[in-house]
Design an enzyme around this catalytic site. Structure first.
Site, PDB file in Angstrom:
ATOM      1  N   LYS A 115       0.829  -1.206   0.000  1.00 51.17           N
ATOM      2  CA  LYS A 115       0.000   0.000   0.000  1.00 51.17           C
ATOM      3  C   LYS A 115       0.863   1.255   0.000  1.00 51.17           C
ATOM      4  CE  LYS A 115      -4.085  -1.998   2.015  1.00 51.17           C
ATOM      5  NZ  LYS A 115      -3.867  -3.012   3.055  1.00 51.17           N
ATOM      6  N   GLU A 199      -4.159   6.826   8.591  1.00 54.53           N
ATOM      7  CA  GLU A 199      -5.097   7.582   7.740  1.00 54.53           C
ATOM      8  C   GLU A 199      -6.260   8.070   8.576  1.00 54.53           C
ATOM      9  OE1 GLU A 199      -6.575   5.013   4.657  1.00 54.53           O
ATOM     10  OE2 GLU A 199      -4.855   5.367   3.356  1.00 54.53           O
ATOM     11  N   HIS A 234     -14.868  -8.351   5.461  1.00 57.22           N
ATOM     12  CA  HIS A 234     -14.006  -8.103   4.306  1.00 57.22           C
ATOM     13  C   HIS A 234     -14.149  -9.138   3.201  1.00 57.22           C
ATOM     14  CE1 HIS A 234     -12.299  -4.859   6.552  1.00 57.22           C
ATOM     15  NE2 HIS A 234     -12.067  -5.678   7.556  1.00 57.22           N
ATOM     16  N   ARG A 291      -5.386  -8.214 -10.900  1.00 57.82           N
ATOM     17  CA  ARG A 291      -5.892  -9.484 -11.433  1.00 57.82           C
ATOM     18  C   ARG A 291      -7.297  -9.281 -11.972  1.00 57.82           C
ATOM     19  NH1 ARG A 291      -6.915  -9.426  -5.840  1.00 57.82           N
ATOM     20  NH2 ARG A 291      -9.163  -9.342  -5.513  1.00 57.82           N
TER      21      ARG A 291
HETATM   22  C1  MV4 Z   1     -10.545   2.283   5.264  1.00 60.15           C
HETATM   23  C2  MV4 Z   1     -11.800   2.429   5.893  1.00 60.15           C
HETATM   24  C3  MV4 Z   1     -12.088   3.653   6.463  1.00 60.15           C
HETATM   25  N1  MV4 Z   1     -11.198   4.648   6.431  1.00 60.15           N
HETATM   26  N2  MV4 Z   1      -9.684   3.320   5.249  1.00 60.15           N
HETATM   27  C4  MV4 Z   1     -10.830  -2.409   4.521  1.00 60.15           C
HETATM   28  C5  MV4 Z   1      -9.976  -3.301   3.709  1.00 60.15           C
HETATM   29  C6  MV4 Z   1      -8.954  -2.454   3.072  1.00 60.15           C
HETATM   30  N3  MV4 Z   1      -8.843  -2.802   1.695  1.00 60.15           N
HETATM   31  C7  MV4 Z   1      -9.391  -1.060   3.273  1.00 60.15           C
HETATM   32  N4  MV4 Z   1     -10.491  -1.083   4.197  1.00 60.15           N
HETATM   33  C8  MV4 Z   1     -10.983   0.053   4.732  1.00 60.15           C
HETATM   34  N5  MV4 Z   1     -10.153   1.136   4.701  1.00 60.15           N
HETATM   35  C9  MV4 Z   1     -10.014   4.463   5.832  1.00 60.15           C
HETATM   36  N6  MV4 Z   1      -9.133   5.485   5.837  1.00 60.15           N
HETATM   37  C10 MV4 Z   1     -12.671   1.337   5.892  1.00 60.15           C
HETATM   38  C11 MV4 Z   1     -12.260   0.139   5.317  1.00 60.15           C
HETATM   39  C12 MV4 Z   1     -13.237  -0.923   5.374  1.00 60.15           C
HETATM   40  C13 MV4 Z   1     -13.803  -1.452   4.221  1.00 60.15           C
HETATM   41  C14 MV4 Z   1     -13.417  -1.044   2.936  1.00 60.15           C
HETATM   42  C15 MV4 Z   1     -13.984  -1.577   1.821  1.00 60.15           C
HETATM   43  C16 MV4 Z   1     -14.961  -2.568   1.937  1.00 60.15           C
HETATM   44  C17 MV4 Z   1     -15.342  -3.001   3.169  1.00 60.15           C
HETATM   45  C18 MV4 Z   1     -14.761  -2.464   4.309  1.00 60.15           C
HETATM   46  C19 MV4 Z   1     -15.170  -2.914   5.577  1.00 60.15           C
HETATM   47  C20 MV4 Z   1     -14.613  -2.383   6.692  1.00 60.15           C
HETATM   48  C21 MV4 Z   1     -13.634  -1.402   6.589  1.00 60.15           C
END
Ligand code: MV4
Length: 480
Positions: A115, A199, A234, A291
């Site tokens: 990331k 973040e 997730h 992918r």
């Molecule tokens: C976040 C967020 C809130 N704020 N970043 C979860 C997996 C990872 N790929 C990124 N994720 C998140 N990042 C910030 N700054 C909330 C999530 C997140 C989430 C993101 C996409 C789909 C489902 C999720 C479920 C919980 C938290």
């Protein structure tokens, strides 16, 4: 390309083979001892057993797969999703063996697998990012400084993380030190890389991702967005295209941002750029998946393109056969992932034998499937049985078709997430489009499915009763 090896199993191996065959190219399947009679093995022109059931002894054995490919004079390897699909070393080993990896160059895979490297790479491309810091941080005082700048709550994330692993929400300054220590030790043990960053925490985000495709001639196109906010722990369960909340202007902006992300890492092939969208419709770049995604069919249905065909064309060095202006959205598609998991029992895997397994069919119904009646579901792999995708002129039509198609699945022998799908697609929050990534947590409990099943049973009983009374009337008529 005359012969392609599909380094995967299940529905995605079958899905990829269908297009490879359509293009007049020979197919090679690889399989584990647990998959001897699996559909992907039966469908392929040639099939080779590469080891025992456990993934690390078969589907993750890149060396063996390359050996098989060389001995059968394979020209290209399609990795599907999961397994070796985002393994930069595998992609490199394939290229070094003189075979085409049907995917991006290993350098792009490597960058997007981190990331922090991803943030660094897209920095000069004017992509909206969540406020925070874009470098690994170990110093608690520095973290406190950043946190007070962006404001609490903040989210600590692992650079190497995926699927939400190694994430920690911190609500206030006094919790920051312990949160950071935990995040670092979690990341170290899970990924062997303790790099974390900070973040601003976006509270009620939606997960919206953009499909991109890039060729080796410098063309990058986007194929609009998919909304994947309905997920549990997730794990995505329902996806759709297009998103019900994007305006054409916002769609264009996100599409352009996604193309810039692809350009920043010299991307080639199919990729997905993930964004978070906050309640005010601000969007932020999260990460890029290098992918073909599980949910690619909803994009295929609304754009009319075969993404696997484009992947192969691009891998052969051809230019993308269309321009951005040629691409339009037609109708609406929704997808349900059908897992052999019990929604009444905390979604525990429900392995066993598929005593009955009949799939819905009909106009606007697509099932991408990797199983057959009578098969045992192996315990070694992801328990997804198939994907049910429905398409309509409108979102409402697609959802109605979905609810109907769910009823037309006939599965006996294992529990599945089908009833959970009915719950989601019938839910007012989903139907109104007013939902976020907290949908499942907010609305779902096993009781909801039990209530639904009881209501359905009532309808069935009423119909039976009506029929009974009708029959009695007919029987009685002559005697009256
Ligand atoms: C976040 C967020 C809130 N704020 N970043 C979860 C997996 C990872 N790929 C990124 N994720 C998140 N990042 C910030 N700054 C909330 C999530 C997140 C989430 C993101 C996409 C789909 C489902 C999720 C479920 C919980 C938290």
């Amino acid at each position: 390309m005359k012969k392609i090896l599909i380094a995967n199993r299940g529905e995605i191996a079958v899905r990829v083979m269908k297009t490879v065959k359509k293009m007049g190219i020979q197919t090679v399947a690889v399989f584990s001892e647990a998959d001897r009679n699996a559909p992907h093995v039966l469908l392929a022109d040639e099939a080779v057993c590469i080891g025992e059931a456990q993934s690390n002894k078969s589907y993750l054995r890149g060396d063996k797969i390359i050996e098989v490919a060389k001995s059968l004079q394979v020209d290209g390897i399609h990795p599907g999703y999961g397994f070796l699909s985002e393994n930069a070393d595998f992609a490199e080993a394939v290229e070094n063996s003189g075979i085409t990896f049907i995917g991006p160059k290993s350098k792009a895979i490597k960058i997007m697998g981190s990331k922090l490297a991803a943030k660094e790479t897209v920095k000069e491309y004017d992509i909206p990012m969540v406020p925070g810091i874009d470098e690994a941080i170990t110093d608690v005082d520095k973290a406190k400084e950043i946190a007070s700048e962006v404001g609490y709550p903040i989210l600590i994330k692992a650079s190497a993380g995926g699927g939400g692993k190694g994430m920690r929400i911190v609500e206030k300054e006094e919790d920051l030190e312990s949160g950071m220590k935990r995040a670092i030790s979690e990341a170290t043990s899970a990924f062997g890389d303790g790099s974390v960053f900070v973040e601003k925490y976006v509270k009620s985000p939606r997960h919206i991702e953009v499909q991109v495709m890039a060729d080796t001639h410098g063309n990058v196109l986007h194929f609009f967005e998919r909304e994947c906010s309905v997920q549990r722990r997730h794990q995505k369960v329902v996806e759709e295209a297009p998103s019900s909340i994007l305006s054409p202007e916002l769609r264009k902006k996100m599409g352009e941002a996604a193309c810039k992300v692809a350009k920043s890492c010299d991307y080639v092939g199919a990729g997905t750029v993930e964004f978070l969208m906050d309640a005010d419709h601000n969007f932020y770049f999260l990460e890029m998946n290098t992918r073909l995604q599980v949910e690619h069919p909803v994009t295929e249905l609304i754009t009319g393109v075969d993404l696997v065909e484009l992947q192969i064309k691009v891998a052969r060095g051809e230019a993308l056969p269309m321009k951005q202006e040629d691409l339009t959205i037609n109708g609406h598609a929704v997808e349900l992932r059908v897992y052999a998991e019990d929604p009444l029992n905390d979604f525990l895997p429900s392995v066993g034998n598929l005593e009955s397994y009949q799939l819905p069919t009909g106009e606007g119904v697509r099932v991408d499937n990797g199983f057959r009646e009578g098969m045992d579901i192996p315990i070694y792999y992801d328990p997804m049985l198939s994907k049910l995708i429905t398409y309509g002129k409108t979102r409402e039509e697609a959802i109605e078709l979905m609810l109907e198609a769910i009823q037309n699945y006939k599965i006996k022998g294992v529990q599945t997430t089908l009833p959970f799908g009915s719950f989601v697609f019938a839910h007012e929050a989903f139907r109104s489009g007013n939902f976020d990534t907290h949908f499942v947590k907010t609305y779902y409990s096993p009781e909801k499915i039990k209530e639904q099943t009881a209501a359905e049973a009532e309808v069935v009983a009423m119909i039976a009763l009506y029929q009974y009374l009708e029959d009695k009337k007919i029987v009685r008529l002559p005697s009256n």
